[in-house]
Design an enzyme around this catalytic site. Structure first.
Site, PDB file in Angstrom:
ATOM      1  N   GLY A  39      -8.356  50.042  27.930  1.00 26.81           N
ATOM      2  CA  GLY A  39      -9.662  50.404  28.444  1.00 26.81           C
ATOM      3  C   GLY A  39      -9.726  51.822  28.980  1.00 26.81           C
ATOM      4  O   GLY A  39     -10.741  52.507  28.847  1.00 26.81           O
ATOM      5  N   ASP A  78       1.733  53.473  39.779  1.00 25.21           N
ATOM      6  CA  ASP A  78       2.095  54.307  38.635  1.00 25.21           C
ATOM      7  C   ASP A  78       1.226  55.542  38.617  1.00 25.21           C
ATOM      8  O   ASP A  78       0.107  55.541  39.137  1.00 25.21           O
ATOM      9  CB  ASP A  78       1.930  53.533  37.320  1.00 25.21           C
ATOM     10  CG  ASP A  78       0.479  53.483  36.844  1.00 25.21           C
ATOM     11  OD1 ASP A  78       0.040  54.461  36.202  1.00 25.21           O
ATOM     12  OD2 ASP A  78      -0.219  52.494  37.126  1.00 25.21           O
ATOM     13  N   ASP A 128      -1.013  48.760  29.758  1.00 28.00           N
ATOM     14  CA  ASP A 128      -2.416  48.680  30.146  1.00 28.00           C
ATOM     15  C   ASP A 128      -3.223  48.137  28.979  1.00 28.00           C
ATOM     16  O   ASP A 128      -2.724  47.971  27.877  1.00 28.00           O
ATOM     17  CB  ASP A 128      -2.949  50.030  30.625  1.00 28.00           C
ATOM     18  CG  ASP A 128      -2.883  51.105  29.548  1.00 28.00           C
ATOM     19  OD1 ASP A 128      -2.958  50.768  28.355  1.00 28.00           O
ATOM     20  OD2 ASP A 128      -2.774  52.288  29.906  1.00 28.00           O
ATOM     21  N   SER A 129      -4.487  47.864  29.217  1.00 25.86           N
ATOM     22  CA  SER A 129      -5.313  47.128  28.260  1.00 25.86           C
ATOM     23  C   SER A 129      -5.889  47.993  27.155  1.00 25.86           C
ATOM     24  O   SER A 129      -6.400  47.478  26.165  1.00 25.86           O
ATOM     25  CB  SER A 129      -6.479  46.469  28.994  1.00 25.86           C
ATOM     26  OG  SER A 129      -7.368  47.458  29.495  1.00 25.86           O
TER      27      SER A 129
END
Length: 412
Positions: free
Chosen positions: A97, A297, A94-95
């Site tokens: 964020g 997920d 993931d980023s």
């Protein structure tokens, strides 16, 4: 993009719905969809060995890009997340964020809540001092009020994800909480669209600079809370950009999930895969598949295992309950997971977990508890992975809706 390193093909579609069975091709293997991608926060899944990982049939893992960014050089030197994890499967990051904004506003990528929880979170959002300060440049955030501010930009997010080397990365987006109003969501979405362009530019730059590295796909992330016009707007804007796929996130009331996914996926390019971020409850998975999501997920199967929750087709049970003290049946009679085939009974696992024997040494208590958590984790992850496998079979065999209705009626 290099040829034959990332692509998506659709095998079978669900009639009169957006759902499909397909295959995501990545540099480190294929992912048959729909499927559940297990969460390995730091590049490994707690209480799940490499052998059990593959025996269960897990196809892919998603890891925490923010936490791994602190050791991204080490991960890169090891050959990337594929080899660093030891699971040798396709990987996703993931980023960052989610973690950054959760420090400031308390909520993450996908939060599906009931009305009472929403009211509570709205109150918290309105009455707490945010530790995340969003600007057009990026997000300044603190771990706590006494910490110094740190800045994460879209470019930096892509840089550390490139170093980590996952097969699929997520673009940097501004998350909103369940307590943010529509005006705030509108501003956040506009900023997210600008950041998406910056992510794509940085991704292209790094890809060109490293022609010998396996191609890493970049997914755009859709927000917009429960507002139909915002969801449709971002689907049109991000759908027109050169992303390899899409992640669907946001904070909203649980009952809105099917509508939100339909609004988005009826607009997004059909030829690109879609990942539903942070949900794995069976009814959410069925709703996600029907409305066009391919991968899922969530930390729930592993986190709930650590609290003694066991998944069964007849609903969840808590193995800590006294009624299982003398229950010598497997965790679930119809299950073929490594745990249920191992010979350990409900009573055995409860004893390992509860450690009510006062004569045990602290070392033995710790060892027994770890074994119990390994057994339960393997069971729960297998349960969700097997569910998505059976959903895929039902789509291919043309009986998705019959399978859904029978399965959910029994489970709930």
């Amino acid at each position: 993009m290099k040829q034959n390193q990332f692509s998506f093909e659709i095998d079978t579609k669900i009639p009169d719905a957006l759902g499909r069975a397909g295959i995501i091709h990545t540099p480190h293997g294929d992912i048959k969809t729909p499927t559940f991608t297990v969460v390995g926060t730091y590049g490994d899944v707690r209480f799940l060995s490499t052998d059990k990982f593959h025996e269960i049939g897990i196809q892919a893992m998603i890891s925490n890009g923010f936490h791994l960014s602190k050791i991204s050089d080490k991960v890169e030197t090891s050959g990337g997340l594929y080899t660093y994890s030891g699971y040798n499967c396709p990987t996703i990051t993931d980023s960052g964020g989610f973690q950054i904004m959760s420090f400031g506003s308390g909520l993450g990528k996908v939060v599906s809540m009931n009305k009472r929880d929403i009211a509570r979170e709205q109150f918290k959002t309105e009455n707490k001092k945010r530790l995340a300060r969003v600007t057009d440049e990026g997000v300044y955030f603190k771990m706590n009020e006494n910490d110094t501010e740190k800045l994460i930009t879209p470019e930096y997010s892509i840089q550390f994800q490139h170093k980590i080397g996952a097969d699929i990365m997520m673009a940097f987006d501004e998350l909103t909480s369940i307590g943010d109003n529509k005006e705030y969501n509108e501003k956040a979405l506009e900023r997210t669209h600008k950041w998406a362009i910056r992510c794509l530019d940085e991704h292209q730059k790094l890809t060109n600079e490293n022609p010998d590295k396996p191609y890493q796909a970049l997914y755009g992330v859709l927000q917009g809370a429960h507002y139909q016009d915002l969801r449709e707007e971002t689907s049109h804007i991000l759908g027109a950009m050169d992303f390899d796929g899409y992640g669907l996130g946001g904070a909203f009331e649980k009952e809105q999930l099917p509508n939100i996914l339909f609004w988005c996926n009826s607009i997004l390019p059909e030829s690109k895969p879609r990942h539903l971020l942070g949900l794995s409850k069976p009814d959410d998975i069925f709703a996600g598949v029907e409305n066009g999501c391919d991968t899922f997920d969530c930390v729930a199967p592993t986190r709930e295992a650590r609290h003694g929750k066991i998944y069964t087709l007849d609903g969840d049970i808590n193995i800590r309950n006294a009624r299982f003290r003398d229950d010598h049946s497997p965790l679930f009679d119809e299950c073929e997971c490594p745990t249920c085939k191992s010979g350990y009974s409900r009573s055995d696992i409860r004893k390992l977990l509860k450690n009510e024997n006062e004569l045990k040494s602290p070392e033995q208590i710790l060892k027994d508890k770890q074994l119990a958590l390994e057994l339960i984790t393997a069971h729960n992850v297998y349960f969700i992975v097997k569910l998505t496998e059976k959903i895929r079979e039902a789509i291919i065999n043309g009986n998705f809706f019959n399978f859904r209705d029978k399965w959910l009626k029994r489970y709930y």
